[in-house]
Design a protein around this motif. Structure first.
Motif, mmCIF file in Angstrom:
data_model
loop_
_atom_site.group_PDB
_atom_site.id
_atom_site.type_symbol
_atom_site.label_atom_id
_atom_site.label_comp_id
_atom_site.label_asym_id
_atom_site.label_seq_id
_atom_site.Cartn_x
_atom_site.Cartn_y
_atom_site.Cartn_z
ATOM 1 N N TYR A 7 0.979 -1.314 -0.196
ATOM 2 C CA TYR A 7 -0.021 0.188 0.216
ATOM 3 C C TYR A 7 1.121 0.742 0.166
ATOM 4 O O TYR A 7 1.239 1.878 1.400
ATOM 5 C CB TYR A 7 -0.927 -0.408 1.003
ATOM 6 N N ILE A 11 -1.340 7.301 -5.789
ATOM 7 C CA ILE A 11 -2.706 6.414 -5.487
ATOM 8 C C ILE A 11 -3.120 7.145 -6.065
ATOM 9 O O ILE A 11 -3.327 8.576 -5.384
ATOM 10 C CB ILE A 11 -2.790 5.857 -4.046
ATOM 11 N N PRO A 13 -6.321 9.365 -6.330
ATOM 12 C CA PRO A 13 -8.192 9.968 -6.267
ATOM 13 C C PRO A 13 -8.965 10.190 -7.801
ATOM 14 O O PRO A 13 -9.511 10.673 -7.693
ATOM 15 C CB PRO A 13 -7.905 10.810 -5.299
ATOM 16 N N PHE A 44 -7.674 4.832 -6.848
ATOM 17 C CA PHE A 44 -8.416 5.463 -5.736
ATOM 18 C C PHE A 44 -9.694 5.705 -5.850
ATOM 19 O O PHE A 44 -10.381 6.504 -5.937
ATOM 20 C CB PHE A 44 -7.873 6.373 -4.479
ATOM 21 N N TYR A 78 -8.041 0.502 -4.206
ATOM 22 C CA TYR A 78 -8.240 0.997 -3.371
ATOM 23 C C TYR A 78 -9.714 1.984 -3.542
ATOM 24 O O TYR A 78 -10.330 2.677 -4.257
ATOM 25 C CB TYR A 78 -7.941 2.269 -2.912
ATOM 26 N N LYS A 165 -4.795 7.375 4.778
ATOM 27 C CA LYS A 165 -3.980 9.006 4.289
ATOM 28 C C LYS A 165 -5.095 10.146 4.867
ATOM 29 O O LYS A 165 -6.155 9.837 4.978
ATOM 30 C CB LYS A 165 -5.586 8.586 3.015
ATOM 31 N N VAL A 209 -1.911 11.004 -2.726
ATOM 32 C CA VAL A 209 -3.110 10.188 -2.858
ATOM 33 C C VAL A 209 -2.975 12.261 -4.081
ATOM 34 O O VAL A 209 -3.723 13.096 -2.753
ATOM 35 C CB VAL A 209 -4.018 9.991 -2.135
#
Length: 304
Positions: A7, A11, A13, A44, A78, A165, A209
């Motif tokens: 993880y 990543i 969103p 994500f 995710y 996060k 993120v």
């Protein structure tokens, strides 16, 4: 940054591509995710940038289905399960895990003001019931509540909880969090404050993120790769560039307005349409036309 924890990294969103009838545009989802995969970037789904608070359960399932079809086995998937209703969050966790999501992500409820005791109990109940690894998501701007770091520290030893996060814009808190978890191989810190991506990575964060990664995944992949290699001057240059790109749709706009503007940029790149979920609405025609000119000129100068 952890070497053996899955993880981590970039990543994004992901925005939620919608058709004019507000159904999920699955082909656009696949196009966006395929673009992420070119640069080893993970999706994500159903987070803040994905308008999760406005999406129905069915829309979220459609997003998960289309994403998993493209990304399963190629990137960690995710999936957001945030809800003001605890049983619904648990149901989403079970459903999305069954559909192939690798890890689920949840913020605290956002309607009733929470005490720390209430937040702790909610998070513990969700962690106990989740069939998938769970990442908690601190976003004070939308929930009105900052999850205390000592609460996260306690939750970090729960067998189902794998990370945090954090999107709170507080440098002191960030430093404290990194001091707590930079050496924990079993628990990750992911920075959701995109403008501090380079700083966080340099000081022990495990992943970034950034919403701007929806249309510039390569730049963030480059930023992360340079951070891994300790090329901090290059990281700083990429940080400034991505900050400027973020300002292209965020500066002077509310969060909802920025998401509508982001979809215009995505449309300019042929990735999806501009439809958003009420209570967010598309830009008015004249405003959108002027904004498209601004976007084209800005991106042209950068060869993006």
């Amino acid at each position: 940054m952890k070497k053996n924890n899955p993880y981590k990294g970039v990543i994004v969103p992901m925005i939620s591509p919608l058709k004019d009838d507000l159904s999920v545009d699955k082909q656009a989802v696949k196009k966006i995710v395929s673009n992420f995969l070119k640069y080893d970037v993970a999706p994500f789904i159903a987070g803040t940038t994905g308008e999760a608070s406005s999406l129905s359960f069915q829309q979220k399932k459609d997003l998960v289905e289309a994403t998993v079809e493209v990304a399963k086995g190629k990137a960690v998937v995710y999936a957001g399960i945030s809800s003001n209703c605890l049983p619904e969050s648990i149901e989403m966790a079970k459903c999305f895990a069954d559909m192939g999501a690798d890890v689920v992500v949840a913020n605290v409820p956002s309607y009733y003001p929470l005490t720390d005791a209430q937040a702790a109990r909610f998070c513990e109940q969700l962690a106990d019931a989740s069939p998938a690894p769970l990442i908690f998501y601190n976003i004070t701007a939308t929930t009105g509540y900052s999850i205390p770091l000592d609460l996260i520290e306690k939750l970090s030893y729960h067998p189902n909880v794998v990370g945090l996060k954090d999107s709170e814009r507080d440098e002191k808190r960030l430093d404290q969090a990194l001091d707590l978890w930079r050496d924990r191989e079993d628990f990750v810190h992911l920075i959701g404050w995109a403008a501090m991506s380079g700083y966080a990575l340099k000081n022990g964060s495990d992943g970034i993120v950034p919403s701007t990664g929806n249309f510039t995944p390569k730049l963030y992949a480059d930023l992360y790769a340079n951070a891994l290699n300790g090329n901090w001057q290059q990281v700083e240059q990429l940080q400034q560039l991505t900050n400027n790109l973020g300002a292209l749709y965020q500066k002077g706009r509310t969060l909802g307005e920025s998401l509508a503007a982001l979809k215009v940029i995505m449309d300019e790149q042929g990735l999806c349409g501009t439809q958003v979920m009420p209570p967010i609405y598309c830009m008015e025609n004249g405003v959108e036309a002027d904004y498209r000119k601004e976007v084209k000129a800005f991106l042209s100068n950068l060869n993006l």
